[in-house]
Design a protein around this motif. Structure first.
Motif, PDB file in Angstrom:
ATOM      1  N   TRP A  42      65.155 113.838  22.466  1.00 15.39           N
ATOM      2  CA  TRP A  42      64.817 115.203  22.079  1.00 15.39           C
ATOM      3  C   TRP A  42      64.855 116.133  23.286  1.00 15.39           C
ATOM      4  O   TRP A  42      65.399 117.247  23.207  1.00 15.39           O
ATOM      5  CB  TRP A  42      63.422 115.250  21.442  1.00 15.39           C
ATOM      6  CG  TRP A  42      63.024 116.635  21.052  1.00 15.39           C
ATOM      7  CD1 TRP A  42      63.275 117.272  19.864  1.00 15.39           C
ATOM      8  CD2 TRP A  42      62.327 117.598  21.867  1.00 15.39           C
ATOM      9  NE1 TRP A  42      62.784 118.560  19.890  1.00 15.39           N
ATOM     10  CE2 TRP A  42      62.199 118.785  21.098  1.00 15.39           C
ATOM     11  CE3 TRP A  42      61.797 117.566  23.152  1.00 15.39           C
ATOM     12  CZ2 TRP A  42      61.559 119.926  21.600  1.00 15.39           C
ATOM     13  CZ3 TRP A  42      61.177 118.707  23.644  1.00 15.39           C
ATOM     14  CH2 TRP A  42      61.057 119.862  22.867  1.00 15.39           C
TER      15      TRP A  42
ATOM     16  N   ASP B  97      62.719 108.209  21.730  1.00 13.12           N
ATOM     17  CA  ASP B  97      62.905 109.355  20.826  1.00 13.12           C
ATOM     18  C   ASP B  97      62.666 110.663  21.563  1.00 13.12           C
ATOM     19  O   ASP B  97      63.417 111.635  21.403  1.00 13.12           O
ATOM     20  CB  ASP B  97      61.925 109.270  19.648  1.00 13.12           C
ATOM     21  CG  ASP B  97      62.346 108.250  18.607  1.00 13.12           C
ATOM     22  OD1 ASP B  97      63.484 107.747  18.673  1.00 13.12           O
ATOM     23  OD2 ASP B  97      61.530 107.948  17.711  1.00 13.12           O
TER      24      ASP B  97
ATOM     25  N   GLU C 113      60.337 102.642  21.807  1.00 13.45           N
ATOM     26  CA  GLU C 113      61.098 103.432  20.838  1.00 13.45           C
ATOM     27  C   GLU C 113      60.578 104.872  20.789  1.00 13.45           C
ATOM     28  O   GLU C 113      61.363 105.828  20.715  1.00 13.45           O
ATOM     29  CB  GLU C 113      60.991 102.814  19.446  1.00 13.45           C
ATOM     30  CG  GLU C 113      61.785 101.539  19.250  1.00 13.45           C
ATOM     31  CD  GLU C 113      61.685 101.040  17.823  1.00 13.45           C
ATOM     32  OE1 GLU C 113      60.941 101.657  17.024  1.00 13.45           O
ATOM     33  OE2 GLU C 113      62.352 100.047  17.500  1.00 13.45           O
TER      34      GLU C 113
ATOM     35  N   ALA D 279      57.718 104.662  14.882  1.00 12.79           N
ATOM     36  CA  ALA D 279      58.427 104.408  16.144  1.00 12.79           C
ATOM     37  C   ALA D 279      57.611 103.451  16.996  1.00 12.79           C
ATOM     38  O   ALA D 279      56.413 103.642  17.202  1.00 12.79           O
ATOM     39  CB  ALA D 279      58.660 105.720  16.890  1.00 12.79           C
TER      40      ALA D 279
ATOM     41  N   ARG E 161      58.423 110.321  15.238  1.00 16.76           N
ATOM     42  CA  ARG E 161      58.996 109.574  14.117  1.00 16.76           C
ATOM     43  C   ARG E 161      57.994 108.541  13.625  1.00 16.76           C
ATOM     44  O   ARG E 161      57.549 107.693  14.412  1.00 16.76           O
ATOM     45  CB  ARG E 161      60.291 108.897  14.566  1.00 16.76           C
ATOM     46  CG  ARG E 161      60.967 108.038  13.517  1.00 16.76           C
ATOM     47  CD  ARG E 161      62.392 107.690  13.936  1.00 16.76           C
ATOM     48  NE  ARG E 161      62.450 107.061  15.245  1.00 16.76           N
ATOM     49  CZ  ARG E 161      62.448 105.738  15.451  1.00 16.76           C
ATOM     50  NH1 ARG E 161      62.382 104.899  14.423  1.00 16.76           N
ATOM     51  NH2 ARG E 161      62.511 105.253  16.684  1.00 16.76           N
TER      52      ARG E 161
END
Length: 256
Positions: free
Chosen positions: A121, A117, A113, A239, A236
């Motif tokens: 990005w 992310d 995860e 994550a 995050r």
């Protein structure tokens, strides 16, 4: 001097920048194969660089409509650690989505995860960079001043990635940043030198407007710098860092 991972990563960056700025697929292909051969000699430490080369060659094949060659290189890239499933939803790759070979290959890819992310990005940043470069080109039209400025870019993430695939996309992002900055600088230098020449031969040159244009350009540069700094990647909280399947093929909307 003996090759190292760092030196070959730098060389790969140069090859990718040349591909983006000069649009010379033949020379770029030779450069990629050279990096891959030298990275192979490094053993397991160089596997991700080899995978990066295969991923780039797959991208070139997709843009040229060579599906079989693209899948061949993607197979090698995934085997070497490539797992940027977001990049596999770019327009040039979409025609492969209906190919059973590609579908089977996609199902093999594993990602965390946290890395996913960062992939999102980085690809979003690539789109923002291109829009910024286009807008800067429009803003610079008709300027009378002779100033030259860099096109500010967001800092690259520094987190320790869970997979080497993140390192591959970071090089792609860095190359895109460099290519856009070089193009912006080239255009700015041409405008600056042209304005310098005109101001020397034109007795009616509007120096007051040139000063106003310089102030306006400085303000825009500062604005772009603040915006790029604000876009820095932020991890995050919570994550996951456990490997798992990618989102289903076709479910990812490529950033725009």
């Amino acid at each position: 001097m003996a090759d190292t991972v760092s030196s070959l990563a730098a060389r790969l960056h140069e090859v990718l920048v040349d591909l983006l700025t000069r649009g010379a697929p033949a020379a770029g292909t030779r450069g990629l194969h050279d990096v891959m051969a030298r990275a192979t000699a490094l053993g397991p430490d160089g596997d991700w660089l080899v995978a990066s080369g295969h991923a780039s060659l797959a991208g070139l094949a997709c843009m040229q409509g060579q599906a079989d060659l693209a899948i061949l290189h993607l197979e090698a890239a995934v085997s070497g650690g490539f797992n940027d499933c977001v990049s596999l939803h770019t327009p040039p790759v979409l025609p492969l989505h209906h190919d059973p070979r590609f579908q089977a290959l996609y199902r093999r890819i594993r990602v965390t995860e946290a890395d996913l992310d960062e992939f999102f990005w980085m690809h979003q940043e690539m789109q923002i960079m291109m829009r910024d470069a286009q807008q800067a080109s429009v803003d610079n039209m008709g300027r009378y001043d002779t100033g030259v400025a860099l096109l500010p870019q967001a800092p690259l993430p520094t987190r320790e990635p869970d997979t080497v695939g993140v390192l591959i996309t970071r090089i792609d992002l860095a190359a895109a940043q460099t290519a856009l900055q070089q193009a912006a600088l080239k255009a700015d230098f041409q405008r600056s030198s042209g304005n310098t020449s005109l101001s020397l031969i034109d007795d009616t040159w509007d120096y007051a407007r040139a000063r106003r244009d310089a102030w306006s350009a400085d303000a825009l540069d500062s604005q772009r710098l603040r915006a790029s700094e604000a876009r820095a990647f932020v991890e995050r909280p919570g994550a996951g860092t456990t490997l798992g399947p990618c989102p289903p093929l076709g479910s990812i909307r490529y950033p725009s």
